[in-house]
Design an enzyme around this catalytic site. Sequence first.
Site, PDB file in Angstrom:
ATOM      1  N   HIS A   1       2.633   9.825  -7.773  1.00 22.95           N
ATOM      2  CA  HIS A   1       3.665   9.170  -8.574  1.00 22.95           C
ATOM      3  C   HIS A   1       5.027   9.453  -7.980  1.00 22.95           C
ATOM      4  O   HIS A   1       5.252  10.550  -7.460  1.00 22.95           O
ATOM      5  CB  HIS A   1       3.610   9.657 -10.030  1.00 22.95           C
ATOM      6  CG  HIS A   1       4.287   8.721 -10.956  1.00 22.95           C
ATOM      7  ND1 HIS A   1       5.640   8.772 -11.199  1.00 22.95           N
ATOM      8  CD2 HIS A   1       3.809   7.682 -11.664  1.00 22.95           C
ATOM      9  CE1 HIS A   1       5.955   7.795 -12.025  1.00 22.95           C
ATOM     10  NE2 HIS A   1       4.871   7.105 -12.322  1.00 22.95           N
TER      11      HIS A   1
ATOM     12  N   GLU B   1      -2.505   5.277 -14.308  1.00 21.96           N
ATOM     13  CA  GLU B   1      -3.408   4.145 -14.122  1.00 21.96           C
ATOM     14  C   GLU B   1      -4.881   4.577 -14.022  1.00 21.96           C
ATOM     15  O   GLU B   1      -5.778   3.772 -14.225  1.00 21.96           O
ATOM     16  CB  GLU B   1      -2.959   3.325 -12.914  1.00 21.96           C
ATOM     17  CG  GLU B   1      -1.507   2.897 -13.098  1.00 21.96           C
ATOM     18  CD  GLU B   1      -1.118   1.637 -12.377  1.00 21.96           C
ATOM     19  OE1 GLU B   1      -1.982   0.986 -11.797  1.00 21.96           O
ATOM     20  OE2 GLU B   1       0.080   1.318 -12.398  1.00 21.96           O
TER      21      GLU B   1
HETATM   22  N1  COA Z   1      -4.045   8.677  -2.043  1.00 19.56           N
HETATM   23  C1  COA Z   1      -3.931   9.197  -0.790  1.00 19.56           C
HETATM   24  N2  COA Z   1      -2.761   9.523  -0.232  1.00 19.56           N
HETATM   25  C2  COA Z   1      -1.648   9.349  -0.968  1.00 19.56           C
HETATM   26  C3  COA Z   1      -1.688   8.828  -2.273  1.00 19.56           C
HETATM   27  C4  COA Z   1      -2.947   8.500  -2.810  1.00 19.56           C
HETATM   28  N3  COA Z   1      -3.065   7.989  -4.036  1.00 19.56           N
HETATM   29  N4  COA Z   1      -0.426   8.754  -2.763  1.00 19.56           N
HETATM   30  C5  COA Z   1       0.374   9.205  -1.784  1.00 19.56           C
HETATM   31  N5  COA Z   1      -0.363   9.557  -0.713  1.00 19.56           N
HETATM   32  C6  COA Z   1       0.127  10.096   0.549  1.00 19.56           C
HETATM   33  C7  COA Z   1       0.631   8.963   1.446  1.00 19.56           C
HETATM   34  O1  COA Z   1      -0.406   8.441   2.261  1.00 19.56           O
HETATM   35  C8  COA Z   1       1.705   9.655   2.236  1.00 19.56           C
HETATM   36  O2  COA Z   1       1.093  10.369   3.277  1.00 19.56           O
HETATM   37  P1  COA Z   1       1.712  10.376   4.761  1.00 19.56           P
HETATM   38  O3  COA Z   1       3.085  10.960   4.581  1.00 19.56           O
HETATM   39  O4  COA Z   1       0.767  11.234   5.506  1.00 19.56           O
HETATM   40  O5  COA Z   1       1.720   8.940   5.183  1.00 19.56           O
HETATM   41  C9  COA Z   1       2.289  10.672   1.249  1.00 19.56           C
HETATM   42  O6  COA Z   1       1.266  10.898   0.285  1.00 19.56           O
HETATM   43  C10 COA Z   1       3.529  10.142   0.554  1.00 19.56           C
HETATM   44  O7  COA Z   1       3.285   8.820   0.109  1.00 19.56           O
HETATM   45  P2  COA Z   1       4.410   7.878  -0.484  1.00 19.56           P
HETATM   46  O8  COA Z   1       3.898   6.483  -0.547  1.00 19.56           O
HETATM   47  O9  COA Z   1       5.679   8.132   0.256  1.00 19.56           O
HETATM   48  O10 COA Z   1       4.558   8.523  -1.924  1.00 19.56           O
HETATM   49  P3  COA Z   1       5.300   7.889  -3.133  1.00 19.56           P
HETATM   50  O11 COA Z   1       5.614   9.006  -4.061  1.00 19.56           O
HETATM   51  O12 COA Z   1       6.384   7.011  -2.696  1.00 19.56           O
HETATM   52  O13 COA Z   1       4.133   6.956  -3.732  1.00 19.56           O
HETATM   53  C11 COA Z   1       2.665   5.785  -5.103  1.00 19.56           C
HETATM   54  C12 COA Z   1       3.887   6.738  -5.049  1.00 19.56           C
HETATM   55  C13 COA Z   1       2.236   5.629  -6.569  1.00 19.56           C
HETATM   56  C14 COA Z   1       3.046   4.422  -4.524  1.00 19.56           C
HETATM   57  C15 COA Z   1       1.503   6.380  -4.273  1.00 19.56           C
HETATM   58  O14 COA Z   1       1.227   7.676  -4.710  1.00 19.56           O
HETATM   59  C16 COA Z   1       0.278   5.496  -4.288  1.00 19.56           C
HETATM   60  O15 COA Z   1       0.159   4.563  -3.481  1.00 19.56           O
HETATM   61  N6  COA Z   1      -0.703   5.781  -5.205  1.00 19.56           N
HETATM   62  C17 COA Z   1      -1.878   4.940  -5.297  1.00 19.56           C
HETATM   63  C18 COA Z   1      -1.593   3.682  -6.099  1.00 19.56           C
HETATM   64  C19 COA Z   1      -1.411   3.992  -7.576  1.00 19.56           C
HETATM   65  O16 COA Z   1      -2.104   4.788  -8.162  1.00 19.56           O
HETATM   66  N7  COA Z   1      -0.433   3.306  -8.180  1.00 19.56           N
HETATM   67  C20 COA Z   1      -0.094   3.479  -9.571  1.00 19.56           C
HETATM   68  C21 COA Z   1       1.190   4.218  -9.733  1.00 19.56           C
HETATM   69  S1  COA Z   1       1.545   4.567 -11.435  1.00 19.56           S
END
Ligand code: COA
Length: 364
Positions: A250, A303
Amino acid sequence: MSEVADFKPGLEGVVAVETEIAEPDREGGSLRYRGVDIEELVGKVPYENVWGLLVDDDPTSRMPDPEPYEPVRLTGNAPADLQAETARLAGDWKLGKLNEISDEQAREDLGRLSAQMMTIVARSARVADGHDGSISDEVVAQGATAAEKFLLRWRGEADPRHAKAIDTYWICTAEHGLNASTFTARIVASTGADCGAALSAAVGALSGPLHGGAPAYVLPMLEEVAATGDAARWVEEALESGERIMGFGHRIYRAEDPRSRILKRTAKELGSPHVDVAEALESAALEALQKRHPERVLATNVEYYSAVVLDVAEIPPSLAPAMFACSRVAGWSAHILEQKKTGRLFRPSARYVGPESRALSSLA
Ligand code: COA
């Protein structure tokens, strides 16, 4: 000059608005609507009054019942139907522009639209189920709450377990600060557009898997894990192939997402058959993510157990984004009103990193 130097991809950490609506407490893992912890609301105040709390700062106020309206064309693809029909309502109802109408008028427009948006989703789901005719308003009126009415309009019946699952889910996801869809609603509202335009734009932003669409992927994932019988191996293989595990991570919370806690409890109370495999996958995923990313907390987000709770109500995964939109009409409406009262046109800057000035002939 300073905004160029301060470029933050994804605007992470950038404060774009001040709000009085919701406060996600990122360290303590709680979420408050107008100062009230959502733990106090679930099971005590129905969703339609949580709408009133968010929009009017008054839990005795409520989202109105929908007025009779015939959608022009429903395809059964609920997010697309919702986006198109909501935009069309602005024309059919001759809604005024936000910069020309009073705050009271905007509040009324948002109430009418919110109630109708739930009806559109219920009717679109009915089309997706292969039904031609709609359920009569008399039958729908027998429902006591918005969740029961939604189910009646969709299926002609409202199982109390299903209604409880939907009401809890809607309350937990009614508002969450400035995420992508809410920001979209505020951006559109900041231009002085009508409420239908702001809400339909928000629906589009919510339909992607990184924001509101994740529950649609969670159930198929749980079914795969149940079939392999080895959650840890499934997680390792998914991460090895570069996949994200849906329902984890998140942007805001650096602790357990309080909504996930409530939804998990509800899934258990309602006897979901997926809770065991969900818990097995959850602990395998948390362990693997912690190992791979010790620098950040990647915890269970809203979610993940939303998908499990929605399944209790027999909501197909494909309908998850539209169900999220139904709940978020409350937050969007509150933010559109707040934007109208206090906001300023959004106009951020972009740092140009393209080619230097060159002649068209140099491209030949
Ligand atoms: N599964 C695996 N790896 C994950 C992950 C997940 N659910 N969420 C983050 N990561 C990893 C990314 O691959 C990234 O790794 P890297 O630096 O080696 O490339 C690192 O964690 C940071 O990711 P980032 O996208 O910058 O984090 P964020 O805080 O901006 O992302 C989300 C937030 C929600 C977009 C992300 O956690 C995600 O894609 N989750 C899955 C989708 C989801 O559940 N969405 C509903 C949100 S309420």
